[in-house]
Motif scaffolding. Structure first.
Motif, PDB file in Angstrom:
ATOM      1  N   GLY A  66     -28.008  -8.114  13.054  1.00 23.30           N
ATOM      2  CA  GLY A  66     -27.324  -8.516  12.191  1.00 23.30           C
ATOM      3  C   GLY A  66     -26.443  -6.672  11.849  1.00 23.30           C
ATOM      4  O   GLY A  66     -25.979  -6.387  11.452  1.00 23.30           O
ATOM      5  N   ASP A  67     -27.840  -5.561  12.557  1.00 24.58           N
ATOM      6  CA  ASP A  67     -27.711  -4.624  12.321  1.00 24.58           C
ATOM      7  C   ASP A  67     -27.004  -3.785  13.056  1.00 24.58           C
ATOM      8  O   ASP A  67     -27.771  -2.835  13.471  1.00 24.58           O
ATOM      9  N   VAL A  68     -26.031  -3.567  12.162  1.00 24.89           N
ATOM     10  CA  VAL A  68     -25.338  -2.835  13.548  1.00 24.89           C
ATOM     11  C   VAL A  68     -25.065  -1.495  13.523  1.00 24.89           C
ATOM     12  O   VAL A  68     -25.004  -0.760  14.313  1.00 24.89           O
ATOM     13  N   SER A  69     -26.187  -0.970  12.954  1.00 24.86           N
ATOM     14  CA  SER A  69     -26.487   0.500  13.246  1.00 24.86           C
ATOM     15  C   SER A  69     -27.791   0.478  14.139  1.00 24.86           C
ATOM     16  O   SER A  69     -28.022   2.593  14.706  1.00 24.86           O
ATOM     17  N   LYS A  70     -27.778   0.178  14.742  1.00 27.43           N
ATOM     18  CA  LYS A  70     -29.255  -0.655  16.218  1.00 27.43           C
ATOM     19  C   LYS A  70     -27.932   0.479  16.789  1.00 27.43           C
ATOM     20  O   LYS A  70     -28.207  -0.996  17.842  1.00 27.43           O
ATOM     21  N   LYS A  71     -27.246   0.733  18.058  1.00 27.26           N
ATOM     22  CA  LYS A  71     -25.902   0.418  18.389  1.00 27.26           C
ATOM     23  C   LYS A  71     -26.876   0.381  19.888  1.00 27.26           C
ATOM     24  O   LYS A  71     -26.498   0.115  20.766  1.00 27.26           O
ATOM     25  N   LYS A  72     -28.093   1.788  20.160  1.00 22.60           N
ATOM     26  CA  LYS A  72     -28.369   1.614  21.119  1.00 22.60           C
ATOM     27  C   LYS A  72     -29.547  -0.130  22.231  1.00 22.60           C
ATOM     28  O   LYS A  72     -29.268   0.020  23.031  1.00 22.60           O
ATOM     29  N   GLU A  73     -29.866  -0.623  20.822  1.00 24.72           N
ATOM     30  CA  GLU A  73     -29.788  -1.660  21.197  1.00 24.72           C
ATOM     31  C   GLU A  73     -28.822  -3.039  21.339  1.00 24.72           C
ATOM     32  O   GLU A  73     -29.147  -3.858  22.455  1.00 24.72           O
ATOM     33  N   MET A  74     -27.745  -2.385  20.101  1.00 21.14           N
ATOM     34  CA  MET A  74     -26.694  -3.265  20.876  1.00 21.14           C
ATOM     35  C   MET A  74     -26.561  -3.250  21.858  1.00 21.14           C
ATOM     36  O   MET A  74     -25.693  -4.258  22.608  1.00 21.14           O
ATOM     37  N   ILE A  75     -26.234  -2.545  22.275  1.00 27.25           N
ATOM     38  CA  ILE A  75     -25.315  -1.632  23.541  1.00 27.25           C
ATOM     39  C   ILE A  75     -26.982  -2.186  24.984  1.00 27.25           C
ATOM     40  O   ILE A  75     -25.769  -2.923  26.166  1.00 27.25           O
ATOM     41  N   ALA A  76     -27.734  -2.157  24.554  1.00 26.39           N
ATOM     42  CA  ALA A  76     -28.382  -2.990  25.399  1.00 26.39           C
ATOM     43  C   ALA A  76     -28.594  -3.923  25.744  1.00 26.39           C
ATOM     44  O   ALA A  76     -28.289  -4.671  26.779  1.00 26.39           O
ATOM     45  N   ALA A  77     -28.416  -5.045  24.962  1.00 27.47           N
ATOM     46  CA  ALA A  77     -28.428  -6.430  24.499  1.00 27.47           C
ATOM     47  C   ALA A  77     -27.009  -6.659  25.589  1.00 27.47           C
ATOM     48  O   ALA A  77     -26.586  -7.680  26.530  1.00 27.47           O
ATOM     49  N   MET A  78     -25.626  -6.092  24.999  1.00 27.96           N
ATOM     50  CA  MET A  78     -24.517  -6.049  25.909  1.00 27.96           C
ATOM     51  C   MET A  78     -24.224  -6.058  27.394  1.00 27.96           C
ATOM     52  O   MET A  78     -23.347  -6.690  27.893  1.00 27.96           O
ATOM     53  N   GLU A  79     -25.057  -5.632  27.940  1.00 30.33           N
ATOM     54  CA  GLU A  79     -25.284  -5.300  29.559  1.00 30.33           C
ATOM     55  C   GLU A  79     -25.981  -5.880  29.713  1.00 30.33           C
ATOM     56  O   GLU A  79     -25.531  -6.562  30.589  1.00 30.33           O
ATOM     57  N   LYS A  80     -26.594  -6.617  29.424  1.00 31.72           N
ATOM     58  CA  LYS A  80     -27.241  -7.883  29.558  1.00 31.72           C
ATOM     59  C   LYS A  80     -26.275  -9.224  29.953  1.00 31.72           C
ATOM     60  O   LYS A  80     -27.111 -10.264  30.023  1.00 31.72           O
ATOM     61  N   VAL A  81     -25.107  -9.711  28.869  1.00 27.04           N
ATOM     62  CA  VAL A  81     -24.730 -10.422  28.372  1.00 27.04           C
ATOM     63  C   VAL A  81     -24.337 -11.617  30.384  1.00 27.04           C
ATOM     64  O   VAL A  81     -24.253 -10.754  31.167  1.00 27.04           O
ATOM     65  N   LYS A  82     -24.451 -12.652  29.871  1.00 25.40           N
ATOM     66  CA  LYS A  82     -23.647 -13.541  30.593  1.00 25.40           C
ATOM     67  C   LYS A  82     -22.504 -14.489  29.768  1.00 25.40           C
ATOM     68  O   LYS A  82     -22.838 -14.699  28.626  1.00 25.40           O
ATOM     69  N   ILE A  83     -21.093 -13.956  29.756  1.00 31.20           N
ATOM     70  CA  ILE A  83     -20.738 -14.491  28.850  1.00 31.20           C
ATOM     71  C   ILE A  83     -20.132 -16.049  29.451  1.00 31.20           C
ATOM     72  O   ILE A  83     -19.581 -16.369  30.290  1.00 31.20           O
ATOM     73  N   ASP A  84     -20.013 -16.805  28.741  1.00 28.87           N
ATOM     74  CA  ASP A  84     -19.680 -18.065  28.748  1.00 28.87           C
ATOM     75  C   ASP A  84     -18.448 -18.221  28.681  1.00 28.87           C
ATOM     76  O   ASP A  84     -18.143 -18.720  27.617  1.00 28.87           O
TER      77      ASP A  84
END
Ligand code: PHB
Length: 396
Positions: free
Chosen positions: A330-348
């Motif tokens: 939930g820490d939106v300031s960690k943008k780099k980590e967020m982006i890394a996770a969003m790049e790896k998603v498999k959206i159901d």
């Protein structure tokens, strides 16, 4: 401890951590449990108004299904009606980012308006999720780490229809669309697939967006007598086009094809004018998966409306943001980590599972659909796991 003291202490700790080479501390807003600020920049008036509403509904349904919060944090919405007006796009986006200080900018429907959002996203670095607009460049030449899309490129659903028509022995086609990014890029996508499969586009007809003065163009089509016509229209304009096509006596005489936007979200309002029309798109109403069935049921219960492709794209924007936020607790300031996770998603997704391309656009199946009654029925897969070519994107 007062807020100021807390802040001073935090700054001190941050400096100390930096000096010691330690990862930065959670942001102050995060530590204080502030709400995550969501900018929703979408059309709520004009020919695309219903599309903006469906996207908003879909996004909020995803949030509701995760308990009304994302990663344990409440959301605060900042909503702007962008009117599908490109001339107001950068101002609108800028206000959300610099005045309202949104953590995430979600929007929009219209490709021209999207180009304004992309400009602001690239300048400010704000995290941006695009739940519809197909502008090829957003995940092409202008791709960026902070720009994500949960929908399609204009090329993507149009390209497979070229082979579908050529395989049926259709050799010469006239195209018709609004003269703006989504229209011309859709036609180009179709043309690429069609010419590769041996067909040729004999005439490209255009009218300004969002004009619905179709009559002179229908007269021209009637005299050209092509084997088939391929169009891009959407929203209120698509509904009017289908009714005019039928009223002009062209229905059943000349084959009418398009991307699925032509018949999505409008079947309730066009009577039998859409019956039998075949289109290509990354969603279809009757997809037989538990995920789609649950989604359709929940959406209909919540909004007393049938969902469409736009609702799905908004819903998936919620799932994508949740995946990013969960990775940083939930820490939106960690943008780099967020982006890394969003790049790896498999959206159901209700459309079927999809993954993110290196350019941040869905890699997804494109279905061939046919209107049967009030349903965009899936007839087959026109192209499996199609990735946009992302021309000009230097990322990844
Ligand atoms: C676009 O402008 O990118 C656009 C608008 C409506 C659609 C699809 C694409 O249904």
């Amino acid at each position: 401890m007062s807020t100021n003291q807390a802040y001073d202490r935090r700054e001190f700790l941050k400096a100390a951590a930096a000096a010691a080479g330690v990862a930065s501390l959670p942001s102050l807003a995060f530590a204080q449990g502030a709400k995550i600020k969501i900018g929703l920049m979408l059309p709520y008036t004009g020919t695309y108004a219903q599309l903006g509403v469906a996207i908003t509904n879909g996004f909020k349904l995803a949030v509701a299904e995760s308990g009304g919060k994302l990663s344990g944090r409440e959301l605060e919405y900042f909503t702007v009606d962008d009117e599908s007006d490109p001339s107001k796009a950068t101002d609108n986006a800028n206000k959300l980012v610099t005045r309202d200080k949104v953590d995430v900018l979600i929007g929009t429907v219209h490709s021209g308006v999207e180009m304004g959002i992309v400009k602001i996203a690239r300048e400010t670095g704000v995290l941006h999720i695009n739940p519809n607009a197909g502008a090829d460049a957003a995940t092409g030449a202008l791709c960026a780490p902070n720009i994500f899309r949960t929908s399609f490129t204009n090329w993507q659903p149009a390209y497979p229809m070229g082979k579908v028509l050529a395989d049926r022995g259709i050799k010469k086609v006239v195209t018709l669309t609004w003269n703006y990014g989504a229209g011309t890029e859709s036609i180009n996508g179709f043309k690429e697939g069609f010419t590769k499969a041996g067909g040729s586009v004999v005439k490209e007809l255009l009218l300004p967006f969002p004009s619905v003065e179709f009559q002179p163009l229908l007269t021209e089509i009637a005299s050209l007598k092509p084997q088939a016509v391929f169009v891009f229209f959407a929203g209120g304009g698509a509904a009017k086009f289908l009714k005019d096509w039928q009223a002009a006596g062209l229905k059943g005489k000349i084959g009418l094809y398009g991307t699925g936007f032509l018949t999505d979200g409008i079947l309730e309002s066009v009577g039998d004018a859409a019956e039998g029309i075949e289109t290509t798109l990354h969603y279809g109403d009757g997809i037989e998966t538990p995920k789609n069935k649950t989604f359709r049921l929940n959406y209909a219960k919540t909004y007393k409306l049938q969902p469409d492709v736009y609702a799905v794209q908004g819903y998936d924007a919620g799932l994508l943001l949740a995946a990013g936020l969960n990775a940083v607790k939930g820490d939106v300031s960690k943008k780099k980590e967020m982006i890394a996770a969003m790049e790896k998603v498999k959206i159901d997704s209700p459309r079927g599972a999809w993954t993110m391309s290196k350019a941040h656009n869905p890699i997804q199946d494109i279905y061939l659909r046919k209107v049967v009654g009030k349903e965009n029925r899936v007839m087959g897969v026109a192209h499996k796991a199609l990735a946009d070519p992302a021309r000009g994107c230097k990322m990844g």
